[in-house]
Design a protein around this motif. Structure first.
Motif, PDB file in Angstrom:
ATOM      1  N   SER A 344       0.824  -1.209   0.000  1.00 12.86           N
ATOM      2  CA  SER A 344       0.000   0.000   0.000  1.00 12.86           C
ATOM      3  C   SER A 344       0.860   1.262   0.000  1.00 12.86           C
ATOM      4  CB  SER A 344      -0.956  -0.007   1.186  1.00 12.86           C
ATOM      5  OG  SER A 344      -0.246   0.133   2.376  1.00 12.86           O
ATOM      6  N   ARG A 345       2.172   1.122   0.206  1.00 13.47           N
ATOM      7  CA  ARG A 345       2.998   2.329   0.231  1.00 13.47           C
ATOM      8  C   ARG A 345       3.112   3.027  -1.115  1.00 13.47           C
ATOM      9  NH1 ARG A 345       7.565   0.849   4.648  1.00 13.47           N
ATOM     10  NH2 ARG A 345       6.209   1.285   6.424  1.00 13.47           N
ATOM     11  N   PRO A 346       3.495   2.309  -2.189  1.00 15.54           N
ATOM     12  CA  PRO A 346       3.575   3.033  -3.459  1.00 15.54           C
ATOM     13  C   PRO A 346       2.244   3.685  -3.815  1.00 15.54           C
ATOM     14  CG  PRO A 346       3.796   0.648  -3.779  1.00 15.54           C
ATOM     15  CD  PRO A 346       3.918   0.909  -2.323  1.00 15.54           C
ATOM     16  N   LEU A 347       1.137   3.010  -3.513  1.00 17.53           N
ATOM     17  CA  LEU A 347      -0.171   3.568  -3.867  1.00 17.53           C
ATOM     18  C   LEU A 347      -0.473   4.824  -3.055  1.00 17.53           C
ATOM     19  CD1 LEU A 347      -2.367   0.397  -4.326  1.00 17.53           C
ATOM     20  CD2 LEU A 347      -1.758   2.083  -6.054  1.00 17.53           C
ATOM     21  N   HIS A 348       0.206   5.013  -1.940  1.00 17.87           N
ATOM     22  CA  HIS A 348       0.003   6.254  -1.192  1.00 17.87           C
ATOM     23  C   HIS A 348       0.958   7.345  -1.684  1.00 17.87           C
ATOM     24  CE1 HIS A 348      -1.459   8.651   2.155  1.00 17.87           C
ATOM     25  NE2 HIS A 348      -0.209   9.031   2.385  1.00 17.87           N
ATOM     26  N   PHE A 349       2.202   6.959  -1.968  1.00 13.92           N
ATOM     27  CA  PHE A 349       3.221   7.951  -2.300  1.00 13.92           C
ATOM     28  C   PHE A 349       3.192   8.374  -3.765  1.00 13.92           C
ATOM     29  CE2 PHE A 349       5.813   5.678   1.180  1.00 13.92           C
ATOM     30  CZ  PHE A 349       5.138   6.383   2.156  1.00 13.92           C
ATOM     31  N   GLY A 350       2.626   7.549  -4.660  1.00 13.71           N
ATOM     32  CA  GLY A 350       2.584   7.906  -6.071  1.00 13.71           C
ATOM     33  C   GLY A 350       3.949   8.019  -6.702  1.00 13.71           C
ATOM     34  N   ASP A 351       4.915   7.249  -6.184  1.00 14.05           N
ATOM     35  CA  ASP A 351       6.291   7.417  -6.644  1.00 14.05           C
ATOM     36  C   ASP A 351       6.728   6.277  -7.549  1.00 14.05           C
ATOM     37  OD1 ASP A 351       6.284   5.404  -4.824  1.00 14.05           O
ATOM     38  OD2 ASP A 351       7.908   6.174  -3.586  1.00 14.05           O
ATOM     39  N   TYR A 352       5.801   5.649  -8.233  1.00 14.99           N
ATOM     40  CA  TYR A 352       6.175   4.464  -9.006  1.00 14.99           C
ATOM     41  C   TYR A 352       5.951   4.648 -10.503  1.00 14.99           C
ATOM     42  CZ  TYR A 352       1.150   3.622  -8.655  1.00 14.99           C
ATOM     43  OH  TYR A 352      -0.209   3.752  -8.698  1.00 14.99           O
ATOM     44  N   GLY A 353       5.658   5.863 -10.931  1.00 11.92           N
ATOM     45  CA  GLY A 353       5.373   6.034 -12.357  1.00 11.92           C
ATOM     46  C   GLY A 353       6.017   7.261 -12.956  1.00 11.92           C
ATOM     47  N   GLY A 354       7.176   7.633 -12.427  1.00  5.21           N
ATOM     48  CA  GLY A 354       7.889   8.771 -13.012  1.00  5.21           C
ATOM     49  C   GLY A 354       7.275  10.108 -12.655  1.00  5.21           C
ATOM     50  N   MET A 355       7.883  11.166 -13.191  1.00  2.00           N
ATOM     51  CA  MET A 355       7.436  12.528 -12.900  1.00  2.00           C
ATOM     52  C   MET A 355       5.984  12.784 -13.306  1.00  2.00           C
ATOM     53  SD  MET A 355       7.847  15.098 -11.410  1.00  2.00           S
ATOM     54  CE  MET A 355       9.182  15.775 -10.629  1.00  2.00           C
ATOM     55  N   PRO A 356       5.528  12.332 -14.496  1.00  2.00           N
ATOM     56  CA  PRO A 356       4.129  12.604 -14.849  1.00  2.00           C
ATOM     57  C   PRO A 356       3.150  12.079 -13.794  1.00  2.00           C
ATOM     58  CG  PRO A 356       5.320  11.838 -16.774  1.00  2.00           C
ATOM     59  CD  PRO A 356       6.256  11.688 -15.611  1.00  2.00           C
ATOM     60  N   LEU A 357       3.432  10.909 -13.242  1.00  2.00           N
ATOM     61  CA  LEU A 357       2.517  10.373 -12.233  1.00  2.00           C
ATOM     62  C   LEU A 357       2.517  11.267 -10.991  1.00  2.00           C
ATOM     63  CD1 LEU A 357       0.620   7.910 -11.847  1.00  2.00           C
ATOM     64  CD2 LEU A 357       2.373   6.939 -10.402  1.00  2.00           C
ATOM     65  N   LYS A 358       3.696  11.764 -10.612  1.00  2.00           N
ATOM     66  CA  LYS A 358       3.757  12.651  -9.449  1.00  2.00           C
ATOM     67  C   LYS A 358       2.953  13.923  -9.695  1.00  2.00           C
ATOM     68  CE  LYS A 358       8.004  11.329  -7.193  1.00  2.00           C
ATOM     69  NZ  LYS A 358       9.154  11.825  -6.464  1.00  2.00           N
ATOM     70  N   ILE A 359       3.054  14.450 -10.929  1.00  2.00           N
ATOM     71  CA  ILE A 359       2.303  15.673 -11.234  1.00  2.00           C
ATOM     72  C   ILE A 359       0.805  15.390 -11.184  1.00  2.00           C
ATOM     73  CG2 ILE A 359       1.816  17.339 -13.072  1.00  2.00           C
ATOM     74  CD1 ILE A 359       4.797  17.073 -13.852  1.00  2.00           C
ATOM     75  N   LEU A 360       0.383  14.230 -11.750  1.00  2.00           N
ATOM     76  CA  LEU A 360      -1.034  13.869 -11.679  1.00  2.00           C
ATOM     77  C   LEU A 360      -1.466  13.728 -10.225  1.00  2.00           C
ATOM     78  CD1 LEU A 360      -1.144  11.279 -14.583  1.00  2.00           C
ATOM     79  CD2 LEU A 360      -2.478  13.376 -14.441  1.00  2.00           C
ATOM     80  N   TRP A 361      -0.586  13.133  -9.406  1.00  2.00           N
ATOM     81  CA  TRP A 361      -0.881  12.963  -7.983  1.00  2.00           C
ATOM     82  C   TRP A 361      -1.139  14.331  -7.360  1.00  2.00           C
ATOM     83  CZ3 TRP A 361      -1.051   7.849  -7.961  1.00  2.00           C
ATOM     84  CH2 TRP A 361      -1.221   7.163  -6.771  1.00  2.00           C
ATOM     85  N   ALA A 362      -0.270  15.296  -7.685  1.00  3.02           N
ATOM     86  CA  ALA A 362      -0.412  16.638  -7.123  1.00  3.02           C
ATOM     87  C   ALA A 362      -1.717  17.279  -7.585  1.00  3.02           C
ATOM     88  CB  ALA A 362       0.776  17.504  -7.533  1.00  3.02           C
TER      89      ALA A 362
END
Lengths: 412, 84
Positions: A344-362
């Motif tokens: 459940s950690r990656p699904l909380h941190f959003g850190d598993y799909g590169g920068m675009p995923l982080k931006i979508l997370w934000a």
């Protein structure tokens, strides 16, 4: 749905939301900088490590035994506590201390730090850097460090340690309840309204309501996943504690009363890494702690291995290697509740799909902030309407004509 | 969530074209499925096309939200406190 059940759902949604909104706002806002913490550190603080020597690609790593010997030669009479190869740099971190007892005593004195570390180049076994001596003046803190520290503390524990973690975990649970009740209400209120309509030609309350519904429906699944995995993350301390007093105690029972052997007579560290890699196929070995560590056995190297794919990268499997003989004692996959926590950690941190995923997370995080704010606006608006109505009933003349339509909407 | 008090059922509202029942769930379910697909495809796929699919799938709920908000703000210039 009868009016009664609807009213019940409404009360559930109102109260669960009211209870958790403030904390969720804190968590959503502080989560934004944490999401990009790597980039923020790189931009504002940078890396002041000495540059690595340029060696031809494919240069083999030095034996970890050589590195451990060098560390012990630098601090004769001290013990090595752990050996950790770096994830993405060609470096090995060796941690040392005067004795296990000194480390244990540190726990009672928050200003004592008898442990220290040495960073070696993994290929040349040359010393790159050492931790600052305990008696050296403290390094001045950077603004980045202070701000990120505050965000991290607020996000994970509200500066209240384990209590704060469990409290925020409970808020995560309340948040999920509020999402479920909100979904039920959505179904009721959107019966006659096409998806995504935002009525702007009528009372401003209706605009807020439509926005709340639209933003909430669009981010419902994401908010549920991140909220629930956040709740699971806050439970890590008790879950690891549970594992220690059950499985770990069981595994270590036969060795519990043995004395810790002197570090002069231990088997090879490099061989222990190789043994562990074979014992946990598909995993990479991330570190080793020496016999006598507070979490471990008096006579075993504990090697931490983890999966090599994003899904399994946080799934740790400890491996025990007998430090007297160098023989494998066993690999111990974690119990299901810890596996669940780690997945459940990656699904909380959003850190598993590169920068675009982080931006979508934000961006999704910002939309959730919008849901929270519109919810508060709806609640506050309703309260004002109720107050105004009461004042009118008492004979006060409120000459605020703008509020009239809202009042009509609210009481219709 | 409380513009229409839950105590009073809505059928008393005037019946007009926009007041007919509409299918409530297709859109939220579609957006939810896209989110789930986006979350999992990057986690399980890890590489090239799966990552790109994940980014695309997770963008759609955001794009739909922005489109709906823009549509509302462009179509009806704000009539503050307009009578209904």
């Amino acid at each position: 749905m009868t009016t009664r059940t609807l009213r019940r759902w409404f009360v559930i949604h109102k109260w669960t939301s009211l209870v958790c909104t403030l904390f969720l706002l804190i968590v959503c806002v502080t989560g934004l900088p944490l999401l990009f913490s790597e980039q923020i550190w790189d931009t504002f603080v940078g890396d002041d490590d000495p540059p690595y020597e340029v060696l031809p690609p494919g240069t083999p790593n030095a034996s970890l035994d050589v590195i451990v010997e060098k560390a012990r030669a630098l601090y004769p009479g001290q013990i090595v506590t752990s050996v950790n190869p770096d994830d993405d740099e060609p470096a090995v971190l060796v941690s040392m201390a005067p004795s296990w007892q000194a480390l244990k005593d540190d726990e009672n004195y928050p200003d004592h730090h008898s442990g220290h570390w040495i960073k070696f180049d993994a290929r040349t076994a040359r010393v790159l850097e050492q931790s600052r001596p305990a008696d050296a003046p403290k390094e001045p803190r950077t603004w980045t460090g202070i701000i990120m520290g505050i965000c991290n503390q607020l996000h994970t524990s509200l500066f209240a340690g384990l209590t704060g973690r469990l409290f925020l975990g409970a808020m995560g649970g309340v948040f999920v309840a509020s999402l479920v009740s909100g979904t039920v209400l959505y179904g009721r209120f959107m019966k006659r309204l096409p998806f995504g309509s935002v009525r702007r030609d009528r009372a401003s309350r209706l605009t807020w309501l439509d926005l709340h519904n639209l933003l909430g429906a669009a981010t419902l699944v994401w908010a549920t996943v991140v909220g629930f995995t956040g709740l699971v993350n806050e439970l890590q301390t008790p879950l690891f504690g549970l594992w220690r007093v059950t499985d770990v105690r069981q595994i270590l029972r036969p060795y519990a009363n043995l004395p810790v052997p002197s570090q002069d007579h231990l088997s090879s560290v490099q061989a222990a890494f190789d043994t562990a890699a074979k014992a946990a196929p598909g995993n990479e070995v991330t570190g080793l702690s020496f016999p006598g560590a507070s979490f471990g056995s008096p006579v075993h190297y504990v090697l931490w291995t983890r999966g090599a794919t994003p899904l399994r990268a946080r799934l740790f499997t400890p491996v025990l290697v007998d430090a007297r003989t160098g023989e494998l004692t066993g690999a111990y996959p974690m119990p299901w509740y810890l596996r669940f926590l780690e997945i459940s950690r990656p699904l909380h941190f959003g850190d598993y799909g590169g920068m675009p995923l982080k931006i979508l997370w934000a961006l999704l995080d910002v939309v959730v902030i919008g849901v929270l704010v519109s919810g508060v606006a709806l609640w506050a608006g309703k309260r004002r309407i109720a107050t105004d109505a009461r004042l009118r009933a008492l004979g006060y003349d409120l000459d605020d004509a703008d509020d009239l339509p809202a009042l009509v909407e609210g009481t219709r | 969530m409380n513009a229409v008090s839950p105590e009073i059922p809505t059928p008393s509202l005037p019946v007009s074209a926009s007041r007919h029942p509409v299918a409530v769930w297709p859109w939220p379910i579609a957006l939810g499925l896209l989110t789930i697909f986006g979350l999992l495809s990057a986690l399980l796929g890890q590489h090239g096309v799966w990552l790109a699919l994940s980014w695309a799938a997770l963008s759609i709920p955001l794009i739909v939200t922005v489109a709906c908000v823009l549509r509302a703000w462009c179509r009806t210039p704000s009539v503050k406190g307009g009578q209904s």
